[in-house]
Design a protein around this motif. Structure first.
Motif, mmCIF file in Angstrom:
data_model
loop_
_atom_site.group_PDB
_atom_site.id
_atom_site.type_symbol
_atom_site.label_atom_id
_atom_site.label_comp_id
_atom_site.label_asym_id
_atom_site.label_seq_id
_atom_site.Cartn_x
_atom_site.Cartn_y
_atom_site.Cartn_z
ATOM 1 N N VAL A 1 0.854 -1.189 0.000
ATOM 2 C CA VAL A 1 0.000 0.000 0.000
ATOM 3 C C VAL A 1 0.891 1.241 0.000
ATOM 4 O O VAL A 1 1.973 1.227 0.598
ATOM 5 C CB VAL A 1 -0.917 -0.033 1.241
ATOM 6 C CG1 VAL A 1 -1.668 1.280 1.402
ATOM 7 C CG2 VAL A 1 -1.884 -1.205 1.155
ATOM 8 N N PRO A 2 0.496 2.333 -0.655
ATOM 9 C CA PRO A 2 1.312 3.557 -0.619
ATOM 10 C C PRO A 2 1.671 3.948 0.809
ATOM 11 O O PRO A 2 0.841 3.888 1.731
ATOM 12 C CB PRO A 2 0.393 4.600 -1.277
ATOM 13 C CG PRO A 2 -0.427 3.800 -2.234
ATOM 14 C CD PRO A 2 -0.677 2.496 -1.541
ATOM 15 N N GLY A 3 2.904 4.379 0.986
ATOM 16 C CA GLY A 3 3.452 4.557 2.321
ATOM 17 C C GLY A 3 2.793 5.613 3.165
ATOM 18 O O GLY A 3 2.852 5.556 4.387
ATOM 19 N N ASP A 4 2.144 6.602 2.538
ATOM 20 C CA ASP A 4 1.567 7.682 3.333
ATOM 21 C C ASP A 4 0.106 7.455 3.684
ATOM 22 O O ASP A 4 -0.510 8.302 4.330
ATOM 23 C CB ASP A 4 1.687 9.011 2.577
ATOM 24 C CG ASP A 4 0.919 8.968 1.269
ATOM 25 O OD1 ASP A 4 -0.287 9.248 1.270
ATOM 26 O OD2 ASP A 4 1.529 8.637 0.250
ATOM 27 N N MET A 5 -0.476 6.340 3.274
ATOM 28 C CA MET A 5 -1.883 6.105 3.573
ATOM 29 C C MET A 5 -2.094 5.901 5.070
ATOM 30 O O MET A 5 -1.283 5.264 5.741
ATOM 31 C CB MET A 5 -2.416 4.889 2.812
ATOM 32 C CG MET A 5 -2.577 5.110 1.324
ATOM 33 S SD MET A 5 -3.506 3.773 0.527
ATOM 34 C CE MET A 5 -5.157 4.136 1.112
ATOM 35 N N GLU A 6 -3.178 6.440 5.583
ATOM 36 C CA GLU A 6 -3.581 6.231 6.974
ATOM 37 C C GLU A 6 -4.382 4.937 7.026
ATOM 38 O O GLU A 6 -5.405 4.806 6.349
ATOM 39 C CB GLU A 6 -4.428 7.398 7.450
ATOM 40 C CG GLU A 6 -4.817 7.333 8.902
ATOM 41 C CD GLU A 6 -3.710 7.808 9.832
ATOM 42 O OE1 GLU A 6 -3.600 7.227 10.933
ATOM 43 O OE2 GLU A 6 -2.968 8.738 9.459
ATOM 44 N N ILE A 7 -3.916 3.971 7.827
ATOM 45 C CA ILE A 7 -4.542 2.652 7.866
ATOM 46 C C ILE A 7 -5.111 2.400 9.254
ATOM 47 O O ILE A 7 -4.395 2.493 10.251
ATOM 48 C CB ILE A 7 -3.528 1.542 7.502
ATOM 49 C CG1 ILE A 7 -2.905 1.814 6.130
ATOM 50 C CG2 ILE A 7 -4.197 0.168 7.525
ATOM 51 C CD1 ILE A 7 -1.766 0.874 5.783
ATOM 52 N N ARG A 8 -6.393 2.066 9.307
ATOM 53 C CA ARG A 8 -7.058 1.720 10.559
ATOM 54 C C ARG A 8 -7.741 0.371 10.393
ATOM 55 O O ARG A 8 -8.394 0.119 9.373
ATOM 56 C CB ARG A 8 -8.086 2.788 10.953
ATOM 57 C CG ARG A 8 -7.459 4.181 11.144
ATOM 58 C CD ARG A 8 -6.427 4.194 12.269
ATOM 59 N NE ARG A 8 -5.686 5.430 12.356
ATOM 60 C CZ ARG A 8 -5.752 6.260 13.382
ATOM 61 N NH1 ARG A 8 -6.551 5.992 14.395
ATOM 62 N NH2 ARG A 8 -5.028 7.358 13.390
ATOM 63 N N MET A 9 -7.614 -0.484 11.415
ATOM 64 C CA MET A 9 -8.148 -1.838 11.346
ATOM 65 C C MET A 9 -8.844 -2.190 12.648
ATOM 66 O O MET A 9 -8.544 -1.631 13.705
ATOM 67 C CB MET A 9 -7.018 -2.845 11.087
ATOM 68 C CG MET A 9 -6.219 -2.576 9.830
ATOM 69 S SD MET A 9 -4.894 -3.777 9.558
ATOM 70 C CE MET A 9 -3.726 -3.292 10.828
ATOM 71 N N ILE A 10 -9.759 -3.148 12.562
ATOM 72 C CA ILE A 10 -10.353 -3.766 13.752
ATOM 73 C C ILE A 10 -10.244 -5.276 13.575
ATOM 74 O O ILE A 10 -10.136 -5.767 12.455
ATOM 75 C CB ILE A 10 -11.829 -3.357 13.952
ATOM 76 C CG1 ILE A 10 -12.690 -3.812 12.766
ATOM 77 C CG2 ILE A 10 -11.942 -1.851 14.171
ATOM 78 C CD1 ILE A 10 -14.178 -3.651 12.988
ATOM 79 N N PRO A 11 -10.259 -6.047 14.652
ATOM 80 C CA PRO A 11 -10.180 -7.505 14.523
ATOM 81 C C PRO A 11 -11.525 -8.122 14.148
ATOM 82 O O PRO A 11 -12.586 -7.487 14.268
ATOM 83 C CB PRO A 11 -9.745 -7.955 15.919
ATOM 84 C CG PRO A 11 -10.296 -6.904 16.830
ATOM 85 C CD PRO A 11 -10.239 -5.612 16.061
ATOM 86 N N GLY A 12 -11.447 -9.382 13.695
ATOM 87 C CA GLY A 12 -12.648 -10.163 13.420
ATOM 88 C C GLY A 12 -12.559 -11.511 14.113
ATOM 89 O O GLY A 12 -11.625 -11.768 14.881
ATOM 90 N N ASN A 13 -13.485 -12.390 13.810
ATOM 91 C CA ASN A 13 -13.525 -13.674 14.512
ATOM 92 C C ASN A 13 -12.412 -14.625 14.090
ATOM 93 O O ASN A 13 -12.156 -15.622 14.768
ATOM 94 C CB ASN A 13 -14.886 -14.355 14.315
ATOM 95 C CG ASN A 13 -15.195 -14.648 12.861
ATOM 96 O OD1 ASN A 13 -15.168 -13.754 12.018
ATOM 97 N ND2 ASN A 13 -15.509 -15.889 12.553
ATOM 98 N N HIS A 14 -11.702 -14.350 12.979
ATOM 99 C CA HIS A 14 -10.554 -15.172 12.580
ATOM 100 C C HIS A 14 -9.242 -14.636 13.154
ATOM 101 O O HIS A 14 -8.216 -15.313 13.055
ATOM 102 C CB HIS A 14 -10.443 -15.242 11.049
ATOM 103 C CG HIS A 14 -11.394 -16.207 10.410
ATOM 104 N ND1 HIS A 14 -10.973 -17.354 9.769
ATOM 105 C CD2 HIS A 14 -12.739 -16.201 10.316
ATOM 106 C CE1 HIS A 14 -12.031 -18.004 9.300
ATOM 107 N NE2 HIS A 14 -13.108 -17.318 9.615
ATOM 108 N N ASP A 15 -9.276 -13.449 13.721
ATOM 109 C CA ASP A 15 -8.046 -12.845 14.235
ATOM 110 C C ASP A 15 -7.714 -13.372 15.632
ATOM 111 O O ASP A 15 -8.552 -13.972 16.311
ATOM 112 C CB ASP A 15 -8.178 -11.322 14.251
ATOM 113 C CG ASP A 15 -8.091 -10.733 12.857
ATOM 114 O OD1 ASP A 15 -7.078 -10.971 12.181
ATOM 115 O OD2 ASP A 15 -9.049 -10.046 12.439
ATOM 116 N N ALA A 16 -6.474 -13.137 16.047
ATOM 117 C CA ALA A 16 -5.947 -13.714 17.287
ATOM 118 C C ALA A 16 -6.292 -12.849 18.493
ATOM 119 O O ALA A 16 -5.424 -12.315 19.186
ATOM 120 C CB ALA A 16 -4.438 -13.903 17.173
#
Length: 522
Positions: A344-359
């Motif tokens: 992904v382009p280096g300056d992008m702001e990335i936000r994530m949340i977990p799901g039921n497959h995540d640890a």
């Protein structure tokens, strides 16, 4: 603080009053000594310049490489520069399933096409309702009492203006034939021998039975009810005052007058979910095409990437999953995902949340990743919040929720109200109930905290979910509801339960208009 990530470089530039072209930031981040490269770029930038260009950064890095070559000892081989060379437009990737590092990407587009401005002064993002690090629940009985009382009080507050609520113990003392109204949590729903609906409502003082006659127009609304949601009813007490005949039924709901907020400039966000790195069916080629597209002029306004859970396939999530894994170690799955994220382009702001497959724990709300996983997930300073979380991007409030409760909504409600082919309709129901997972004790696991993080206290402008691997969107009372599909082809398990996924799509949201287009990369 080391400036090894694009986000930190962007922040440092902003603190010194500079903007930068997007690819210039990426080149600085990829330099062997990014901090020194940035200092030399700023030392040599023209006095009247307010923006670092790719050309200027390349000239600085080229001089550094020349110096390194001149001081190479006899017999040593000079190390290749990590900076990509200029070239033509990147071809659509048909790459392999192995993660690609930034150094092995296709040549970046020339400055006339692929370089995009990073408008640092306009960037703004805030996060609310993130319970990461604030979990207090022990699973004791009193914890459940606390969270359900909190749910009741919050949602009752949305309903008190619509009915003249009386507590259940007060209604029990009213005369037969009196008009009465009640706000309560649904504790039971059953049909009578005559086909009418008996709904038992509970408030903080007790319970009271409410009867909805089958020939009343509101009878269809009963089929939309879930246990443990909060509603309001009004009607007339029976002659013996032992039951309330319901004339009207109200949900907490989103006001029809809701007016969503928008950004003050033309800027876009990519909203995706369910990447499932580690699965044999992870669509690496589609992901490469997506990230290559993000580097093109067409995507120059896409400055945010929001991922609604299931970054990896996980381990032991469903029966015989190990037979469908390409990467069997959960930490190696996250390492691979982090490599993919570097595309992904280096300056992008990335936000994530977990799901039921995540640890993380399965019970909702789910906290963000622990420190060990956060150390792995360092690509582009991506931030991981809890599930759910309320992320406000340049004024636009986006409720991010992975979406496990959608299974329950679809299973419990009539097909015309909720189904997998139109996942946004199930999301409409959650908006109507102002709660992302109302029903306790079913498929969705709930964790009691000191308050109910799953209540929609604030009406979002956008409601973004995943989980069901289907693409669907629409507007409910001016709230854009989006389920963003996935990046995983159909697995054997999905075939066994008749799930045909919508894979390789990237919804792109215009934050200034809330218009949306969907890009397909398969």
């Amino acid at each position: 603080m080391p400036l090894s990530t694009p986000a930190r470089i962007v922040s440092e530039l902003a603190s010194r009053g500079y903007n930068a072209e997007r690819e210039a930031v990426t080149r600085l981040a990829d330099a062997p000594d990014s901090e020194a490269a940035l200092e030399r770029a700023l030392e040599t930038v023209p006095d009247d310049a307010l923006k670092l260009t790719v050309a200027h950064v390349d000239s600085v890095l080229d001089r550094e490489e020349s110096r390194a070559d001149a001081t190479t000892r006899p017999g040593d081989s000079p190390q290749p520069s990590a900076t990509p060379t200029d070239g033509g437009d990147p071809p659509v990737s048909t790459g392999t399933d192995a993660p690609r590092s930034p150094d092995s990407r296709d040549p970046t587009p020339p400055e006339t096409g692929g370089s995009r401005d990073v408008d640092l002064s306009k960037r703004a993002i805030e996060v609310a309702n993130d319970m990461t690090g604030n979990s207090t629940g022990t699973g004791e009985y009193q914890d459940f009492v606390t969270v359900f009382r909190d749910r009741y009080e919050k949602l009752a507050g949305n309903l008190r203006g619509r009915v003249n609520h009386r507590p259940t113990d007060a209604i029990q003392n009213m005369a037969g034939g009196s008009e009465a109204a009640l706000i309560g949590m649904v504790s039971d729903i059953r049909s009578t021998a005559s086909g009418h609906w008996l709904v038992e409502l509970e408030d903080t003082n007790g319970t009271f039975p409410c009867l909805v006659m089958k020939d009343r127009p509101i009878a269809d609304l009963v089929q939309q009810l879930l246990l443990d949601e909060v509603i309001a009813v009004d009607g007339t007490l029976a002659d013996d005052a032992g039951i309330l005949f319901v004339d009207s039924l109200h949900f907490p709901d989103v006001p029809r007058t809701h007016k969503p907020s928008t950004a003050d400039r033309h800027v876009q966000a990519a909203l995706i979910s369910d990447v499932h790195v580690g699965s044999q069916e992870f669509m690496a080629d589609a992901w490469h095409r997506f990230t290559d597209w993000l580097h093109t002029p067409e995507a120059e306004h896409v400055e945010y990437l929001l991922i609604a859970g299931d970054m990896v396939e996980g381990v032991g999530v469903y029966p015989e999953q190990d037979e469908e894994l390409d990467i069997v170690d959960i930490y190696e799955q996250y390492e691979a995902f982090s490599e993919y994220l570097k595309e992904v382009p280096g300056d992008m702001e990335i936000r994530m949340i977990p799901g039921n497959h995540d640890a993380v724990r399965l019970a909702e709300p789910q906290p963000g990743f622990d420190e060990e996983l956060r150390e792995i997930m360092t690509a582009h300073d991506a931030q991981v919040h809890s599930n759910p979380a309320l992320v406000t991007v340049e004024g636009v409030t986006i409720l991010m929720y992975h979406g496990v409760s959608l299974d329950e909504v679809i299973a419990e409600l009539p097909d015309e109200e909720a189904n997998y082919d139109e996942p946004h309709k199930a999301m409409y129901q959650l908006l109507k109930k102002r709660h992302v997972a109302p029903q306790y004790g079913g498929h969705t696991r709930l964790a009691p905290e000191d308050r109910d993080y799953l209540v929609m206290e604030e009406v979002p402008d956008v409601f973004h979910t995943g989980h069901v691997h289907k693409l669907g969107w629409g507007k409910y009372h001016n709230v854009l509801a989006l389920n963003s599909g996935c990046w995983q082809a159909q697995t054997e398990f999905q075939k066994s339960v008749n799930i045909d996924p919508d894979a390789g799509f990237a919804p792109i949201l215009d934050l200034d208009t809330l218009d949306m287009t969907v890009r397909k990369f398969t």
